[in-house]
Motif scaffolding. Structure first.
Motif, mmCIF file in Angstrom:
data_model
loop_
_atom_site.group_PDB
_atom_site.id
_atom_site.type_symbol
_atom_site.label_atom_id
_atom_site.label_comp_id
_atom_site.label_asym_id
_atom_site.label_seq_id
_atom_site.Cartn_x
_atom_site.Cartn_y
_atom_site.Cartn_z
ATOM 1 N N ASP A 94 -3.148 -2.158 22.610
ATOM 2 C CA ASP A 94 -4.686 -1.815 23.952
ATOM 3 C C ASP A 94 -3.568 -1.063 25.039
ATOM 4 O OD1 ASP A 94 -6.887 -1.770 22.003
ATOM 5 O OD2 ASP A 94 -6.140 -4.080 22.255
ATOM 6 N N GLN A 95 -2.729 -2.526 25.834
ATOM 7 C CA GLN A 95 -2.574 -1.699 26.874
ATOM 8 C C GLN A 95 -1.731 -0.169 26.882
ATOM 9 O OE1 GLN A 95 -1.274 -4.592 29.872
ATOM 10 N NE2 GLN A 95 -2.055 -6.365 28.103
ATOM 11 N N LEU A 96 -1.214 -0.707 26.431
ATOM 12 C CA LEU A 96 -0.141 0.764 25.575
ATOM 13 C C LEU A 96 -1.524 1.863 25.562
ATOM 14 C CD1 LEU A 96 3.020 -0.109 23.708
ATOM 15 C CD2 LEU A 96 2.319 0.304 26.517
ATOM 16 N N LEU A 97 -2.087 1.897 24.912
ATOM 17 C CA LEU A 97 -3.106 2.956 24.538
ATOM 18 C C LEU A 97 -4.401 3.162 25.930
ATOM 19 C CD1 LEU A 97 -4.663 5.007 23.270
ATOM 20 C CD2 LEU A 97 -6.237 3.275 22.363
ATOM 21 N N GLY A 98 -4.150 2.614 26.960
ATOM 22 C CA GLY A 98 -5.020 2.837 27.742
ATOM 23 C C GLY A 98 -3.851 3.622 28.955
ATOM 24 N N LEU A 99 -2.867 3.189 28.803
ATOM 25 C CA LEU A 99 -2.415 3.837 29.742
ATOM 26 C C LEU A 99 -1.606 5.150 29.908
ATOM 27 C CD1 LEU A 99 1.056 1.614 30.308
ATOM 28 C CD2 LEU A 99 -0.685 1.985 32.148
ATOM 29 N N ALA A 100 -2.028 5.937 28.190
ATOM 30 C CA ALA A 100 -1.206 7.590 27.525
ATOM 31 C C ALA A 100 -2.714 7.513 27.769
ATOM 32 C CB ALA A 100 -1.052 6.677 25.391
ATOM 33 N N LEU A 101 -3.818 6.783 27.722
ATOM 34 C CA LEU A 101 -4.798 7.911 27.920
ATOM 35 C C LEU A 101 -5.079 8.080 28.853
ATOM 36 C CD1 LEU A 101 -7.213 5.864 25.026
ATOM 37 C CD2 LEU A 101 -6.899 7.938 25.677
ATOM 38 N N GLN A 102 -4.499 7.108 30.508
ATOM 39 C CA GLN A 102 -4.462 7.139 31.539
ATOM 40 C C GLN A 102 -3.541 8.814 31.679
ATOM 41 O OE1 GLN A 102 -4.738 4.437 34.960
ATOM 42 N NE2 GLN A 102 -4.109 2.963 33.361
ATOM 43 N N SER A 217 -6.197 9.818 20.713
ATOM 44 C CA SER A 217 -6.279 7.776 20.350
ATOM 45 C C SER A 217 -5.552 7.582 18.967
ATOM 46 C CB SER A 217 -7.189 7.223 20.495
ATOM 47 O OG SER A 217 -8.503 7.541 22.222
ATOM 48 N N GLY A 218 -5.570 8.208 18.179
ATOM 49 C CA GLY A 218 -5.319 8.088 16.695
ATOM 50 C C GLY A 218 -3.921 8.137 16.510
ATOM 51 N N LEU A 219 -3.055 9.451 17.288
ATOM 52 C CA LEU A 219 -1.784 9.678 17.383
ATOM 53 C C LEU A 219 -0.825 8.796 17.883
ATOM 54 C CD1 LEU A 219 -0.083 11.989 16.738
ATOM 55 C CD2 LEU A 219 -0.399 12.450 19.002
ATOM 56 N N VAL A 220 -1.661 7.815 19.121
ATOM 57 C CA VAL A 220 -1.041 7.125 19.662
ATOM 58 C C VAL A 220 -1.096 5.950 19.313
ATOM 59 C CG1 VAL A 220 -1.203 5.050 21.876
ATOM 60 C CG2 VAL A 220 -1.233 8.239 21.987
ATOM 61 N N ARG A 221 -1.804 5.102 18.518
ATOM 62 C CA ARG A 221 -2.501 4.246 17.971
ATOM 63 C C ARG A 221 -1.130 4.184 16.715
ATOM 64 N NH1 ARG A 221 -8.085 4.804 18.805
ATOM 65 N NH2 ARG A 221 -9.253 3.222 19.558
ATOM 66 N N ARG A 222 -0.815 4.906 15.759
ATOM 67 C CA ARG A 222 -0.043 5.674 14.578
ATOM 68 C C ARG A 222 1.259 5.449 14.816
ATOM 69 N NH1 ARG A 222 -3.934 9.248 13.198
ATOM 70 N NH2 ARG A 222 -3.011 11.022 13.876
ATOM 71 N N GLN A 223 1.610 6.043 15.969
ATOM 72 C CA GLN A 223 3.063 5.475 16.941
ATOM 73 C C GLN A 223 2.831 4.463 17.224
ATOM 74 O OE1 GLN A 223 5.337 7.946 17.433
ATOM 75 N NE2 GLN A 223 7.105 5.988 18.494
ATOM 76 N N LEU A 224 2.123 3.257 17.598
ATOM 77 C CA LEU A 224 2.454 2.444 18.473
ATOM 78 C C LEU A 224 2.044 1.105 16.816
ATOM 79 C CD1 LEU A 224 -0.261 1.946 21.099
ATOM 80 C CD2 LEU A 224 2.765 1.890 21.182
ATOM 81 N N GLY A 228 5.486 -1.588 15.094
ATOM 82 C CA GLY A 228 4.521 -2.502 14.688
ATOM 83 C C GLY A 228 3.949 -3.460 16.185
ATOM 84 N N ILE A 229 3.356 -2.342 16.713
ATOM 85 C CA ILE A 229 2.554 -2.618 17.733
ATOM 86 C C ILE A 229 0.996 -2.456 16.927
ATOM 87 C CG2 ILE A 229 2.002 -2.128 20.234
ATOM 88 C CD1 ILE A 229 5.096 -1.898 20.516
ATOM 89 N N THR A 230 0.018 -2.996 16.953
ATOM 90 C CA THR A 230 -1.367 -2.898 16.771
ATOM 91 C C THR A 230 -2.537 -3.009 17.517
ATOM 92 O OG1 THR A 230 -0.579 -3.628 14.903
ATOM 93 C CG2 THR A 230 -2.881 -2.767 14.385
ATOM 94 N N CYS A 231 -2.654 -1.681 17.394
ATOM 95 C CA CYS A 231 -4.423 -1.985 18.617
ATOM 96 C C CYS A 231 -5.643 -2.506 17.779
ATOM 97 C CB CYS A 231 -4.578 -0.030 18.867
ATOM 98 S SG CYS A 231 -3.575 0.365 20.139
ATOM 99 N N ARG A 232 -6.425 -2.602 18.165
ATOM 100 C CA ARG A 232 -7.311 -2.891 17.864
ATOM 101 C C ARG A 232 -7.681 -2.460 17.336
ATOM 102 N NH1 ARG A 232 -8.514 -6.735 22.922
ATOM 103 N NH2 ARG A 232 -10.275 -5.199 23.821
#
Length: 232
Positions: A94-102, A217-224, A228-232
């Motif tokens: 979730d932190q990494l997704l937040g950085l990507a969105l920023q 966001s979906g693209l980033v989540r799939r990459q993570l 092996g890094i899962t978003c909520r």
């Protein structure tokens, strides 16, 4: 012959000892250059124009940045200072997704930035702080440290490519709130029947197109998840 190391600019700024205080800073130089690029693109950025913007002579600017390449290094790092790197207790993904969105928002504010990040990432202080923050977010992730750096680099590349695609589509938007129009050449090619799979991929799903925020966001989540890094 080896190309000059553009990151020497950061050492030069700390090597000055004694003598009068410098009249300008890399931060002010970077801010002026970023302002020019935001207004006119990278083509509007030159040593002469940046010097004029900070009220200096072009020759004196070379005391701070030795080349246009170093100037680009300073610009990329200046923009990296726009990230909010406040500590967070959220899970790593979730932190990494937040950085990507920023990062996506920052790139939209500075449309000249994505191609530079794909070809020449900065190693300035703001960029290093960003990398440290992203690595700190993954402190509990069971991956070797080099793999974590690779994951961060992949997110930057994905974000840069995504924003470049978004920006290239802007001229094709007919009016606010409408679907982007398919360029005439592409529409004719898809209608020819020669590219049936491409036509289905590009046209069949258009009525159900997701908002760009959700797609990204979906693209980033799939990459993570691939790391092996899962978003909520």
């Amino acid at each position: 012959m080896a190309s000059p190391d553009r990151t020497r600019v950061w050492l030069r700024s700390t090597d000055r000892k004694g003598g009068p205080a410098p009249a300008h800073s890399l931060d002010s130089i970077g801010a002026a250059a970023v302002g020019l690029a935001d207004a006119s693109g990278l083509a509007g950025v030159s040593m002469r124009k940046v010097a004029a913007a900070i009220g200096a002579g072009a020759a004196s600017l070379y005391r701070y940045v030795a080349s246009h390449d170093e100037l680009l290094e300073v610009m990329v790092d200046r923009v990296a200072g726009e990230y909010d790197l406040s500590p967070s207790s959220e899970p790593a993904a979730d932190q990494l997704l937040g950085l990507a969105l920023q990062g996506r928002r920052i790139m939209h504010r500075h449309p000249w930035l994505p191609p530079l990040l794909l070809t020449r990432p900065s190693l300035g202080p703001n960029t290093l702080a960003y990398l440290e923050c992203a690595l700190e977010s993954m402190a509990g992730v069971d991956l070797p440290e080099p793999r974590k750096l690779e994951a961060i680099a992949s997110l930057t590349a994905i974000t840069s490519a995504f924003v470049q695609n978004e920006l290239s589509a802007i001229p094709a938007v007919e009016s606010a709130g409408t679907e982007p129009a398919v360029p005439s050449h592409l529409a004719a090619a898809l209608a020819s029947g020669q590219f049936p799979r491409l036509a289905r991929a590009m046209l069949d799903a258009r009525p159900a197109r997701e908002p760009a925020d959700d797609v990204f966001s979906g693209l980033v989540r799939r990459q993570l998840r691939g790391e092996g890094i899962t978003c909520r």
